[in-house]
Write an enzyme that holds these catalytic residues in place. Structure first.
Site: not given
Ligand code: THU
Length: 139
Positions: A51, A60, A62, A97
């Site tokens: 983040e 994300c 993935e 993703c």
């Molecule tokens: N997030 C992921 O890493 N992958 C996903 O497919 C859904 C969301 C993360 C983004 C953010 O840091 C946190 O989850 C909350 O949305």
């Protein structure tokens, strides 16, 4: 679904996703995510969400794993597992993703995900991202 990937293999991949979630940098959402992407080379590429205080710059788990693999020279994947330990129930990959994974995985590729509870979901990228578009742009 890729019949070559057994439940046991997907559970093994999931364990690597669980381990990757420990590296998540998620001070804003408090929601850790780990991904484990199995390359056609047999190597597992892991990723976690990263983040940023400018929230839109968040990457994300993935897509982090995809970037790690592609920048290592691997552009074809067999399967992906996703761990969301801050949710009891399984959480599916986000829309962005799904689009990015579909670039590098055939529709039948397994996608396996789970949270901190016992429930697991085994699906495929084609089920998660049907009516895929823009194939004409791909060489
Ligand atoms: N997030 C992921 O890493 N992958 C996903 O497919 C859904 C969301 C993360 C983004 C953010 O840091 C946190 O989850 C909350 O949305």
């Amino acid at each position: 679904m890729d019949a070559n990937k057994s439940d046991r293999e997907m559970e093994e991949l999931f364990k690597q996703a669980q381990a990757a979630a420990f590296n998540a940098y998620a001070p804003y959402s408090g929601f850790s995510v780990g991904a484990a992407l199995l390359g056609q080379d047999g190597v597992v590429y892991t990723g976690c969400n990263v983040e940023n205080r400018s929230y839109g710059n968040t990457i994300c788990a993935e897509r982090g794993a995809v970037m790690k693999a592609v920048s290592s020279g691997i552009t074809a994947f067999k399967a992906i597992a996703l761990s969301t330990p801050d949710s009891i129930a399984p959480v599916a990959p986000c829309g962005a993703c799904r689009q990015v994974l579909s670039e590098f995985m055939p529709p039948e590729s397994p996608v396996f995900f789970g949270g901190s509870g016992q429930e697991r979901v085994l699906t495929s990228i084609g089920e998660l991202y049907p009516f895929d578009s823009l194939h004409e742009l791909k060489g």
